[in-house]
Design a protein around this motif. Structure first.
Motif, short mmCIF file in Angstrom:
data_model
loop_
_atom_site.label_atom_id
_atom_site.label_comp_id
_atom_site.label_asym_id
_atom_site.label_seq_id
_atom_site.Cartn_x
_atom_site.Cartn_y
_atom_site.Cartn_z
N ASP A 104 15.79 8.21 -12.98
CA ASP A 104 17.09 7.89 -12.43
C ASP A 104 16.89 7.56 -10.97
OD1 ASP A 104 18.52 8.45 -14.80
OD2 ASP A 104 18.60 10.58 -14.32
N CYS A 105 17.39 6.42 -10.53
CA CYS A 105 17.24 5.99 -9.14
C CYS A 105 17.89 7.01 -8.22
CB CYS A 105 17.89 4.62 -8.96
SG CYS A 105 17.83 4.01 -7.26
N ARG A 106 17.16 7.41 -7.16
CA ARG A 106 17.67 8.41 -6.20
C ARG A 106 18.81 7.85 -5.35
NH1 ARG A 106 14.86 13.32 -4.96
NH2 ARG A 106 16.13 13.34 -3.09
N ARG A 107 18.94 6.54 -5.30
CA ARG A 107 20.01 5.97 -4.48
C ARG A 107 21.27 5.71 -5.29
NH1 ARG A 107 22.05 1.06 -3.04
NH2 ARG A 107 23.11 1.10 -1.05
N CYS A 108 21.14 5.03 -6.42
CA CYS A 108 22.34 4.62 -7.16
C CYS A 108 22.55 5.39 -8.46
CB CYS A 108 22.31 3.12 -7.44
SG CYS A 108 21.10 2.63 -8.69
N GLY A 109 21.54 6.12 -8.92
CA GLY A 109 21.67 6.90 -10.13
C GLY A 109 21.42 6.15 -11.42
N ALA A 110 21.12 4.86 -11.35
CA ALA A 110 20.88 4.06 -12.56
C ALA A 110 19.62 4.53 -13.27
CB ALA A 110 20.75 2.59 -12.19
N GLU A 157 6.26 12.13 -0.91
CA GLU A 157 6.66 10.97 -1.69
C GLU A 157 8.18 10.95 -1.82
OE1 GLU A 157 4.56 9.51 -5.50
OE2 GLU A 157 6.16 10.84 -6.21
N LEU A 158 8.77 9.76 -1.69
CA LEU A 158 10.21 9.59 -1.80
C LEU A 158 10.51 8.61 -2.92
CD1 LEU A 158 13.00 10.25 -0.66
CD2 LEU A 158 12.69 8.35 0.95
N GLY A 159 11.31 9.01 -3.87
CA GLY A 159 11.66 8.14 -4.98
C GLY A 159 12.05 8.98 -6.17
N PRO A 160 12.28 8.40 -7.28
CA PRO A 160 12.12 6.98 -7.62
C PRO A 160 13.34 6.15 -7.22
CG PRO A 160 12.84 8.18 -9.55
CD PRO A 160 12.68 9.20 -8.44
N PHE A 161 13.07 4.85 -7.02
CA PHE A 161 14.11 3.89 -6.74
C PHE A 161 13.92 2.69 -7.65
CE2 PHE A 161 13.26 5.97 -2.64
CZ PHE A 161 14.52 6.49 -2.38
N GLY A 162 15.02 2.02 -7.96
CA GLY A 162 14.94 0.75 -8.66
C GLY A 162 14.46 -0.34 -7.72
N SER A 183 0.79 -1.23 0.00
CA SER A 183 0.00 0.00 0.00
C SER A 183 0.82 1.28 0.00
CB SER A 183 -0.94 0.01 1.21
OG SER A 183 -0.21 -0.02 2.42
N GLN A 184 2.07 1.24 0.47
CA GLN A 184 2.85 2.47 0.58
C GLN A 184 3.90 2.62 -0.51
OE1 GLN A 184 3.57 1.94 5.02
NE2 GLN A 184 3.74 4.16 4.76
N VAL A 185 4.18 1.58 -1.27
CA VAL A 185 5.14 1.67 -2.37
C VAL A 185 4.36 1.59 -3.67
CG1 VAL A 185 7.15 0.64 -3.50
CG2 VAL A 185 7.01 0.67 -0.99
N VAL A 186 4.47 2.65 -4.46
CA VAL A 186 3.76 2.75 -5.73
C VAL A 186 4.79 2.62 -6.85
CG1 VAL A 186 2.38 4.29 -7.17
CG2 VAL A 186 2.03 4.24 -4.70
N GLN A 187 4.42 1.87 -7.88
CA GLN A 187 5.28 1.76 -9.06
C GLN A 187 4.72 2.64 -10.16
OE1 GLN A 187 6.06 -2.25 -10.37
NE2 GLN A 187 6.14 -3.02 -8.28
N LYS A 188 5.64 3.36 -10.82
CA LYS A 188 5.26 4.21 -11.94
C LYS A 188 6.18 3.88 -13.11
CE LYS A 188 3.91 7.99 -8.88
NZ LYS A 188 4.15 9.40 -8.51
N GLU A 189 5.61 3.84 -14.29
CA GLU A 189 6.39 3.60 -15.51
C GLU A 189 6.84 4.94 -16.08
OE1 GLU A 189 7.24 0.51 -16.46
OE2 GLU A 189 6.12 -0.19 -14.70
N GLY A 190 8.05 4.98 -16.61
CA GLY A 190 8.58 6.19 -17.20
C GLY A 190 10.09 6.11 -17.30
N GLU A 191 10.71 7.23 -17.56
CA GLU A 191 12.17 7.33 -17.61
C GLU A 191 12.63 8.02 -16.34
OE1 GLU A 191 14.08 6.02 -20.05
OE2 GLU A 191 12.21 5.22 -20.90
N HIS A 247 10.00 2.98 -8.23
CA HIS A 247 9.29 2.66 -6.98
C HIS A 247 9.33 3.90 -6.10
CE1 HIS A 247 10.43 -1.23 -8.65
NE2 HIS A 247 9.44 -1.75 -7.93
N PHE A 248 8.17 4.34 -5.66
CA PHE A 248 8.02 5.55 -4.85
C PHE A 248 7.36 5.17 -3.53
CE2 PHE A 248 8.14 6.84 -9.22
CZ PHE A 248 8.78 8.06 -9.24
N VAL A 249 7.93 5.65 -2.42
CA VAL A 249 7.35 5.40 -1.10
C VAL A 249 6.42 6.56 -0.77
CG1 VAL A 249 7.82 4.95 1.34
CG2 VAL A 249 9.50 4.27 -0.39
N GLN A 250 5.21 6.24 -0.38
CA GLN A 250 4.21 7.24 -0.02
C GLN A 250 4.19 7.39 1.50
OE1 GLN A 250 2.38 8.71 -2.65
NE2 GLN A 250 3.84 7.52 -3.86
N PHE A 251 4.78 8.49 1.98
CA PHE A 251 4.74 8.82 3.40
C PHE A 251 3.72 9.93 3.62
CE2 PHE A 251 9.36 7.43 3.38
CZ PHE A 251 9.17 6.32 4.18
#
Length: 123
Positions: free
Chosen positions: A87-93, A107-112, A77-85, A99-103
């Motif tokens: 860059d991961c906020r953690r590793c830059g890939a 919102e925090l993301g995107p992450f791989g 329920s708290q992690v939402v996936q979105k399609e698009g282009e 994947h976005f965390v809904q707090f």
């Protein structure tokens, strides 16, 4: 369009720290997670100080103990996936599924797919 304010970034980082699944992490591991919100060293110190003052964490040497006041992030329920282009906020890939965390604080993301697990302490 303006970005989040300093106070909003602090609250987002505090909410992330409150939802970590690990009981204890190194300072480097905690900073790695905070850097998904901000890379400003002054703000990172403020976040750690505020987290300690609010009882979210305890610092002892280079170790951070998480105080179990929060709950774990619910992936369903708290992690939402979105399609698009993205860059991961953690590793830059470059990623096509973010994947976005809904707090409550934002919102925090995107992450791989692997970084979202690392940020939340599931790996």
């Amino acid at each position: 369009m303006t970005g989040p304010t300093r106070d909003e970034l602090v609250e987002l980082a505090l909410e992330l720290l409150a939802h970590l699944e690990a009981d204890e992490l190194s300072l480097a591991e905690v900073v790695d997670r905070i850097e998904t919100v901000t890379t400003d060293p002054t703000l990172t110190r403020d976040i750690l100080d505020t987290a300690e003052m609010r009882g979210i964490i305890d610092r002892e040497g280079g170790r951070i103990r998480h105080n179990r006041g929060g709950t774990f992030v619910r992936f369903e329920s708290q992690v939402v996936q979105k399609e698009g282009e993205f860059d991961c906020r953690r590793c830059g890939a470059s990623i096509t599924t973010g994947h976005f965390v809904q707090f409550e604080s934002g919102e925090l993301g995107p992450f791989g797919s692997s970084c979202i697990r690392k940020v939340l302490g599931r790996e």
